[in-house]
Design an enzyme around this catalytic site. Structure first.
Site, mmCIF file in Angstrom:
data_model
loop_
_atom_site.group_PDB
_atom_site.id
_atom_site.type_symbol
_atom_site.label_atom_id
_atom_site.label_comp_id
_atom_site.label_asym_id
_atom_site.label_seq_id
_atom_site.Cartn_x
_atom_site.Cartn_y
_atom_site.Cartn_z
ATOM 1 N N LEU B 128 0.825 -1.216 0.000
ATOM 2 C CA LEU B 128 0.000 0.000 0.000
ATOM 3 C C LEU B 128 0.857 1.263 0.000
ATOM 4 O O LEU B 128 0.680 2.154 -0.815
ATOM 5 C CB LEU B 128 -0.932 0.007 1.224
ATOM 6 C CG LEU B 128 -1.674 1.321 1.500
ATOM 7 C CD1 LEU B 128 -2.557 1.716 0.331
ATOM 8 C CD2 LEU B 128 -2.517 1.215 2.769
ATOM 9 N N GLU B 130 3.613 4.113 -0.406
ATOM 10 C CA GLU B 130 4.423 4.503 -1.565
ATOM 11 C C GLU B 130 5.529 5.453 -1.136
ATOM 12 O O GLU B 130 5.366 6.182 -0.141
ATOM 13 C CB GLU B 130 3.523 5.175 -2.614
ATOM 14 C CG GLU B 130 2.453 4.225 -3.128
ATOM 15 C CD GLU B 130 1.533 4.857 -4.167
ATOM 16 O OE1 GLU B 130 1.571 6.093 -4.342
ATOM 17 O OE2 GLU B 130 0.790 4.085 -4.800
ATOM 18 N N PRO B 131 6.635 5.442 -1.871
ATOM 19 C CA PRO B 131 7.731 6.339 -1.503
ATOM 20 C C PRO B 131 7.370 7.797 -1.814
ATOM 21 O O PRO B 131 6.420 8.060 -2.532
ATOM 22 C CB PRO B 131 8.896 5.864 -2.381
ATOM 23 C CG PRO B 131 8.282 5.100 -3.493
ATOM 24 C CD PRO B 131 6.971 4.575 -3.014
ATOM 25 N N ARG B 269 14.321 1.605 41.107
ATOM 26 C CA ARG B 269 15.374 2.603 40.996
ATOM 27 C C ARG B 269 15.241 3.655 42.104
ATOM 28 O O ARG B 269 14.177 4.251 42.262
ATOM 29 C CB ARG B 269 15.266 3.294 39.633
ATOM 30 C CG ARG B 269 16.185 4.448 39.421
ATOM 31 C CD ARG B 269 17.577 3.978 39.106
ATOM 32 N NE ARG B 269 18.486 5.107 38.970
ATOM 33 C CZ ARG B 269 19.778 4.985 38.644
ATOM 34 N NH1 ARG B 269 20.283 3.775 38.443
ATOM 35 N NH2 ARG B 269 20.542 6.029 38.540
ATOM 36 N N GLN B 337 12.207 8.797 29.345
ATOM 37 C CA GLN B 337 12.519 9.784 30.376
ATOM 38 C C GLN B 337 12.500 9.164 31.781
ATOM 39 O O GLN B 337 13.335 9.499 32.619
ATOM 40 C CB GLN B 337 11.522 10.948 30.289
ATOM 41 C CG GLN B 337 11.971 12.217 30.986
ATOM 42 C CD GLN B 337 13.169 12.868 30.303
ATOM 43 O OE1 GLN B 337 13.488 12.550 29.154
ATOM 44 N NE2 GLN B 337 13.850 13.744 31.002
ATOM 45 N N GLY B 340 15.618 7.498 32.304
ATOM 46 C CA GLY B 340 16.764 8.394 32.260
ATOM 47 C C GLY B 340 17.819 7.869 31.293
ATOM 48 O O GLY B 340 17.484 7.372 30.220
ATOM 49 N N GLY B 341 19.074 7.946 31.699
ATOM 50 C CA GLY B 341 20.170 7.494 30.845
ATOM 51 C C GLY B 341 19.987 6.061 30.381
ATOM 52 O O GLY B 341 20.329 5.706 29.258
ATOM 53 N N GLU B 364 0.903 3.428 7.275
ATOM 54 C CA GLU B 364 -0.505 3.239 6.963
ATOM 55 C C GLU B 364 -0.606 1.980 6.140
ATOM 56 O O GLU B 364 0.075 1.827 5.153
ATOM 57 C CB GLU B 364 -1.045 4.395 6.109
ATOM 58 C CG GLU B 364 -1.262 5.645 6.877
ATOM 59 C CD GLU B 364 -2.749 5.935 7.085
ATOM 60 O OE1 GLU B 364 -3.550 5.009 6.938
ATOM 61 O OE2 GLU B 364 -3.055 7.083 7.388
ATOM 62 N N THR B 366 0.079 -1.225 6.489
ATOM 63 C CA THR B 366 0.863 -2.452 6.454
ATOM 64 C C THR B 366 0.281 -3.502 7.379
ATOM 65 O O THR B 366 0.822 -4.563 7.513
ATOM 66 C CB THR B 366 2.317 -2.186 6.852
ATOM 67 O OG1 THR B 366 2.288 -1.462 8.061
ATOM 68 C CG2 THR B 366 3.039 -1.439 5.792
#
Lengths: 392, 369
Positions: B128, B130-131, B269, B337, B340-341, B364, B366
């Site tokens: 479906l 297209e480029p 954590r 977020q 974190g790291g 869209e 697929t």
């Protein structure tokens, strides 16, 4: 089976509600500008409309559950107007508490009155466990003696009685908080003021003073005088009332937001902007795209409300879901009404139209019955498995 | 009747998919993503679940169950919660088979559907996308022109799942004058069709566990029976609505994965002497994830319910897909977020979900189950 289609019977009820709602809407501006007048329960243009409850005759098992229907019905009414709602029946928030926690005798005696709910005090709102109002039992006369102040009592002027929260033992904290039924006219029960508000102006908001107010011993809602040993046991019972009032409040707000969306869709069309879903970024204006975002937000929030009500219809717990829908709807209706005015432009700020009123009316949704922040606190504790001490 | 209650059978299917996602999908997701390959034994294992054959009529060797967009929504959410790329790889054949079930002529069904009822995974796919910038399914550039009784297809497609091994492609193309999707039809293009060129697997931002490829269609000639549904054709709008709804459910699964990963992490954590989950800034972020995962799911269910009833779902499918795309991106973003790291490090799956959320959000079609 998962299904989202309304049956013919469902649709019949909702159509009738919308018809009435439009009549109510024609009075909306008047009562917004005359906040000292109370809208009547009957409006001349709707005199021959069948009573809402009569529409519920002949429900079939394949029709939508009553909890879900009542959410759609509520939203349908506020789509007309928040304050001018006909045949809303005798039902303040206090009646919901009575139904949830009252003894059979109390239901019998008080069920016919319109009851307000008085929780908030000048010094406590979001944290009702800090209630300062006291109730002391006078064994000699078998009476409770109430002392304290309450504010922000919805329909507190018009109500015939009130369910009021007071502590019977401050040292017991939340567990010491009980609710009491107090009739208007009880000695020492004073309606001390009426607030002037941003919106929902035709709905009165009262302030109360209880000055050595004496009520019969049997007016303790639910009748249980002892203080539960396990922390907050009794309090939790009182808080259960919110499991249906929170979705209802969310539904009320969403009805108003839907009115704003309908108005905005028409306004955009008039300005030549088509808002059909489907075309991608290249074919759609920014205004149409923004409008569809707001529509999706409305849909998403409404579905969380219906979900909470559906669980209740199934007899399943919905504590988490009622907070989810309240938080979602509270934020959604703010964004929707603010966004609608932005899309409509200066016309949206004019008092010629109701959009600016809806923007004001809806703002309370994210505050009363627990602010969005309080709902998030409840949700977070639930999903994290934390108690109140672990997440404050 | 408005109801949020899955049937008992749906609950069983959902439970089985949850277990499969947990034991067979999630554990191989990172390796498959890094290598850009779907493990063959995973495809065979998932094939045994009957994901594709269950809803193919018994006459062609399938399970004969009614086609249910709602059941598919439940399945997709669970599998995508394991891994979105692998979920789509397992289900890619359905992108081809299900439209044939729904719109194919008897002859097309007889010829094609038995392919998907065997013991081994059989790849086929939908073309479906297209480029070019701002792809939009209502403005397709691939065209199908009449030539005698047959058709000639010209154009280019990309993001075609399992293009490296698909035996057939269902190619959507403009086949007439009408406006938007009314003019769009689907064409059955065998892999060896003259004029069809299939690219090497594409390199993508995310979803690398799902091999995709581009198709170049240089005057591909098809007989009259090459059009899905023969003379009656197919309802391309319904195909796109099914696809959008399914894409929404994949995003629900992905968002749930993020939430379910972030919650225990935040409880574990510690910072400033206590778990970060005990800070409102983090706790409220997690609460918002919980709120939105619910809201997203009900939107996709509503669209799926309308599709199941066979009524128009253009509005609901559009709102569900666009809402889910926005919210999934936000949830994945917040997930990074919260970690974190560590959210940036490939040792955790969060960065992968972050990339997948962006990739899925713009795809869209697929996942036209």
């Amino acid at each position: 089976m998962i299904d989202f289609m309304l049956t013919t019977n469902d649709q019949k009820i909702l159509d009738a509600v919308r018809r009435e709602a439009l009549v109510c809407r024609s009075y909306a501006r008047h009562y917004d500008e005359h906040e000292d007048e109370f809208p009547p329960d009957e409006l001349p243009e709707a005199g021959d409309f069948p009573p809402t409850m009569s529409l519920f005759a002949g429900r079939e098992p394949e029709d939508t559950g009553l909890g879900v229907m009542s959410m759609l019905l509520t939203a349908g009414q506020t789509w007309g107007d928040y304050s001018v709602r006909m045949r809303r029946g005798k039902g303040g928030l206090g009646n919901a508490a009575l139904r949830a926690a009252g003894t059979p005798e109390q239901q019998q005696k008080w069920g016919g009155l319109t009851l307000a709910m008085a929780i908030t005090e000048p010094g406590c709102g979001s944290d009702p466990s800090r209630v300062q109002m006291t109730a002391v039992l006078d064994e000699a006369t078998d009476e409770w003696v109430l002392n304290g102040e309450k504010i922000f009592v919805t329909t507190g002027c018009r109500a015939q009685g009130v369910v009021v929260w007071a502590t019977i033992d401050k040292s017991a904290g939340r567990a010491g908080i009980k609710s009491f039924l107090v009739e208007k006219g009880a000695p020492g029960f004073i309606v001390s003021g009426k607030e002037k508000k941003l919106g929902i102006r035709a709905d009165d908001t009262a302030a109360y003073v209880f000055d050595n107010c004496r009520i019969p011993r049997g007016n303790l809602l639910g009748g249980k005088e002892e203080i539960p040993q396990e922390s907050s046991g009794g309090f939790r019972g009182v808080m259960k009332t919110f499991n249906m009032t929170r979705p209802a409040v969310a539904g009320i707000g969403l009805g108003i937001a839907e009115a704003a969306l309908d108005f905005t869709r028409d306004a955009l069309r008039e300005a030549g902007i088509q808002v059909e879903p489907g075309p991608g970024i290249a074919a759609q204006s920014a205004a149409a795209q923004r409008f569809l975002e707001l529509e999706a937000l409305y849909e998403a929030a409404m579905l969380t409300v219906l979900r909470a009500a559906w669980l209740s219809d199934q007899g399943q717990p919905n504590n988490l879901e009622s907070s989810i829908c309240k938080a979602k709807a509270g934020a959604a209706v703010r964004e929707i009404t603010q966004g609608c005015i932005e899309l409509v432009g200066p016309m949206g700020a004019s008092r010629e139209h109701l959009l600016e009123k809806w923007f004001r009316d809806v703002r309370i949704t994210d505050i009363y019955e627990g602010t969005g922040e309080i709902q998030r606190l409840i949700i977070a504790r639930n999903i994290l498995g934390y108690g109140r001490e672990e997440l404050k | 009747m408005i109801s949020f209650g899955p049937t008992e059978e749906q609950e069983i299917v959902r439970e089985a998919m949850r277990e499969f996602a947990h034991s067979a999908v999630r554990p191989i997701a990172r390796k498959s993503e890094e290598e850009g390959l779907v493990p063959e034994d995973f495809l065979e294992q998932s094939w045994q679940l009957g994901l594709v054959s269950t809803q193919i009529p018994e006459a062609y060797g399938g399970g004969g169950e009614a086609r249910s967009p709602i059941t598919n929504a439940l399945v997709l959410e669970e599998l995508a919660c394991g891994d979105a790329g692998l979920a789509l790889a397992a289900l890619a054949p359905a992108l081809f088979a299900m439209p044939v079930v729904e719109f194919g002529t008897e002859a097309q069904q007889r010829e094609l559907l038995p392919l998907f009822c065997g013991d081994r995974y059989h790849a086929a796919s939908l073309a479906l996308v297209e480029p070019g910038p701002c792809f939009d399914p209502i403005g397709l550039r691939t065209v199908a022109e009449r030539k005698g009784d047959g058709w000639v297809l010209s154009g280019a497609k990309c993001f075609v799942p399992m293009a490296d091994r698909a035996s057939h492609f269902l190619v959507l193309a403009r086949a007439g004058e009408g406006v938007g999707l009314e003019a769009v039809q689907a064409f059955i293009v065998p892999r060896d069709a003259a004029g069809l060129e299939i690219s090497e697997p594409e390199k993508k931002l995310g979803l690398n566990g799902l091999p995709t490829g581009s198709l170049a269609l240089e005057r591909v000639e098809l007989p009259a029976v090459g059009r899905l549904g023969g003379d009656a054709g197919c309802d391309a709008r319904r195909l796109v609505n099914l696809s959008r709804t399914a894409l929404g459910t994949v995003l629900v699964g992905l968002s749930r994965a993020v939430m379910e990963y972030a919650i225990p992490y935040a409880k574990d954590r510690e910072a400033f002497g206590e778990a970060i989950a005990r800070k409102q800034a983090i706790a409220f972020t997690l609460a918002d994830m919980r709120i939105e995962v619910d809201a997203m799911r009900w939107l996709t269910w509503k669209a799926a319910s309308r599709l199941e009833h066979g009524v128009d779902a253009t509005r609901e499918a559009h709102l569900a897909r666009s809402y889910c795309a926005r919210q999934a991106m936000k949830i994945a973003d917040d997930g990074v977020q919260v970690l974190g790291g560590h959210g940036f490090i490939r040792e955790h799956p969060i960065e992968l979900w972050y990339r997948n959320a962006r990739t899925l959000g713009v795809l869209e079609g697929t996942v036209a189950l």
